[in-house]
Write an enzyme that holds these catalytic residues in place. Structure first.
Site, mmCIF file in Angstrom:
data_model
loop_
_atom_site.group_PDB
_atom_site.id
_atom_site.type_symbol
_atom_site.label_atom_id
_atom_site.label_comp_id
_atom_site.label_asym_id
_atom_site.label_seq_id
_atom_site.Cartn_x
_atom_site.Cartn_y
_atom_site.Cartn_z
ATOM 1 C CG HIS A 183 47.925 -28.047 27.359
ATOM 2 N ND1 HIS A 183 48.503 -29.246 26.996
ATOM 3 C CD2 HIS A 183 47.685 -27.403 26.194
ATOM 4 C CE1 HIS A 183 48.596 -29.325 25.685
ATOM 5 N NE2 HIS A 183 48.099 -28.235 25.172
ATOM 6 N NE ARG A 219 57.937 -31.757 21.454
ATOM 7 C CZ ARG A 219 57.143 -31.750 20.380
ATOM 8 N NH1 ARG A 219 56.344 -32.789 20.127
ATOM 9 N NH2 ARG A 219 57.120 -30.738 19.558
#
Length: 527
Positions: free
Chosen positions: A393, A475
């Protein structure tokens, strides 16, 4: 598929390799084949583009790190630095510039000091959450560290990447206090009170004399952190691990608005997390499989999500939270939580209370234990549930104000962008005192090129669409660091220009982690 800028590294010359072996020893310099087996990005399609690591070096001391940086400057090879290199949803330990030399800090794995009086430890960057927890337990220290949902990563590395955990020190970047850093030219600097030799407040007081620059080393390529102070919490006398369940999808804004005053006032002490029923199902023993929940094409439909929540006695949204203190303080906090969410029709507060020390001896309980700083790998089960064995993922992680309308606006935006992709919309929200981090997991199997392609095509669209509505990444996966940096456009991208000026001043050779967070050295910008 990659957004890597500039050029690939030419590789490591025989002279450079010989110098590295002379510095570190042959066992601490892995060749390209060994590097590829041990390191890299396990969550990408292997046939797309090169993530080649020309060599991996494994320093054990600060002097080793200094020597590696000086050799990189002398020979001109780029470095990519990881503490544990297990941040797989964001690129793992793969470098931005193919052919870089990977600096793995896994051998710098000592807990140097535990100060129980002040609830602080000093650690090296290779110390994992598991290592710190085990060290505290072995030493009989009645202290709780903080851990993210997966505990195999580095305590320091996670904090430097602005990671999140679930005790009262869940803002991991904020709990760092006092760093030792090796700059790109090999010079060592200590931040804060540590700039004075022998100062006993180095890891206790977060600032020193003059400019405070600890934050320059978070998500940056300006130095390699080799030591850090890490704040912890004393083990509480009493501990309540709880959940708030609300029955309807449209209850999300009311839930957020109900808990915000609790967070601001300190009644609710840790970062709560709001989860989707499908994600929670992946962790519940005996829960139905993904194919049992929905066997048709495309994402799980809302009706199936609601049926799953009912079957597992979950809310349509379930928020975990924790309370700490003496028994009567925890009871008072819990009463305040119940009163706050009572305005939501059908809301339910559940949980279990423990004496603080009892949590270590529980049978596996992910929520209770992670909110006590006990690391695990339980969340790896979600990959199998969504994608099959050895699934992968990417995490799309964006920040919003802690306000129900803003959270809902972001949620609906992302939900709409996911429509037609065939991907499940699985969104977790981690709440700070004034903000929420929305982490959307984009699941796939790394061997399924078509699905991986959809994820890689979708990710920059998500970044730009969120930014157009005022929401920014905190991020990013390494392939999308440039597009993430582009969205911070105030005053014609003044922040990026400032970062480039710092980079060029401290690392004129441009050898340390070129391209990290979209900050490229001058030579790469020119290329």
């Amino acid at each position: 598929m990659t957004t890597t800028q500039g050029r690939a590294a030419a590789g490591l010359s025989s002279a450079a390799r010989a110098d590295l072996v002379a510095l570190l020893g042959a066992d601490a310099v892995l060749d390209e084949d060994a590097s590829g087996r041990e390191y890299g990005d396990p969550f990408t399609f292997a046939g797309w583009h090169s993530r080649r690591i020309s060599a991996t070096v494994l320093p054990e001391t600060v002097a080793d790190v200094q020597g590696i940086l000086r050799l990189a400057g002398r020979h001109g090879f780029p470095l990519w630095v990881v503490s544990q290199g297990r941040n797989n949803a964001y690129g793992g330990s793969a470098p931005r510039v193919p052919g870089s030399v990977l600096v793995s800090l896994r051998r710098m794995n000592r807990v140097l000091e535990v100060d129980e009086e002040h609830a602080v430890a000093r650690v090296e960057p290779g110390v994992r959450f598991f290592d710190l927890y085990d060290h505290l337990r072995a030493g009989g220290h009645r202290l709780w560290s903080s851990a993210p949902d997966l505990g195999w990563g580095s305590v320091v590395g996670n904090a430097l990447e602005h990671g999140v955990g679930y005790t009262v020190h869940g803002d991991h970047a904020a709990r760092l206090c006092g760093l030792e850093v090796v700059l790109p030219d090999g010079e060592v600097v200590r931040t804060g009170m540590g700039a004075m030799d022998g100062n006993p407040a180095w890891n206790l007081h977060p600032r020193g004399f003059g400019p405070t620059f600890d934050g320059l080393f978070g998500q940056s390529n300006l130095g390699i952190v080799t030591k850090a102070g890490v704040w912890m919490m004393p083990e509480p006398e009493h501990y309540f691990s709880g959940s708030i369940r609300v029955p309807r999808r449209e209850d999300l804004p009311a839930l957020v608005d109900a808990v915000r005053p609790l967070l601001l006032s300190g009644v609710m002490q840790n970062p709560p997390a709001i989860g989707h029923p499908a994600f929670i199902a992946a962790l519940v023993p005996g829960a139905p499989s993904r194919s049992e929940v929905h066997s048709g094409p495309g994402p799980i439909p809302e009706a199936a999500v609601e049926a799953l929540a009912a079957r597992l006695d979950l809310g349509r949204w379930t928020m975990r939270f924790a309370l700490y203190g003496t028994e009567w303080v925890v009871a008072a906090r819990l009463a305040a939580v119940r009163a706050a969410v009572a305005v939501i029709d059908g809301a339910r507060v559940d949980g279990t209370a423990f004496a603080g020390h009892e949590v270590h001896d529980l049978a596996r309980d992910q929520n209770a234990q992670v909110q006590a700083g006990i690391p695990s790998l339980d969340l790896m089960k979600a990959l199998d549930w969504y994608s099959g064995p050895e699934g992968g993922h990417l995490d799309f992680s964006v920040v919003a104000p802690l306000r129900g309308n803003d959270i809902t606006r972001l949620h609906d935006l992302l939900d709409g962008l996911m429509a037609g992709t065939g991907l499940d919309f699985d969104c977790a929200m981690i709440l700070g005192r004034r903000y929420a981090i929305n982490v959307m997991q984009l699941y796939f199997h790394p061997e399924d090129e078509a699905t991986v392609s959809r994820v890689w095509e979708l990710y920059p669209r998500l970044v730009r669409a969120a930014a157009a509505e005022g929401f920014a990444l905190y991020r990013a996966h390494l392939d999308f660091m440039d597009v993430g940096a582009e969205q911070f456009d105030a005053h014609d991208h003044a922040q990026l220009r400032f970062n480039e000026r710092l980079k060029d001043a401290l690392d004129p050779a441009g050898v340390l982690a070129p391209g990290k967070q979209g900050v490229w050295p001058a030579a790469y910008r020119a290329g």
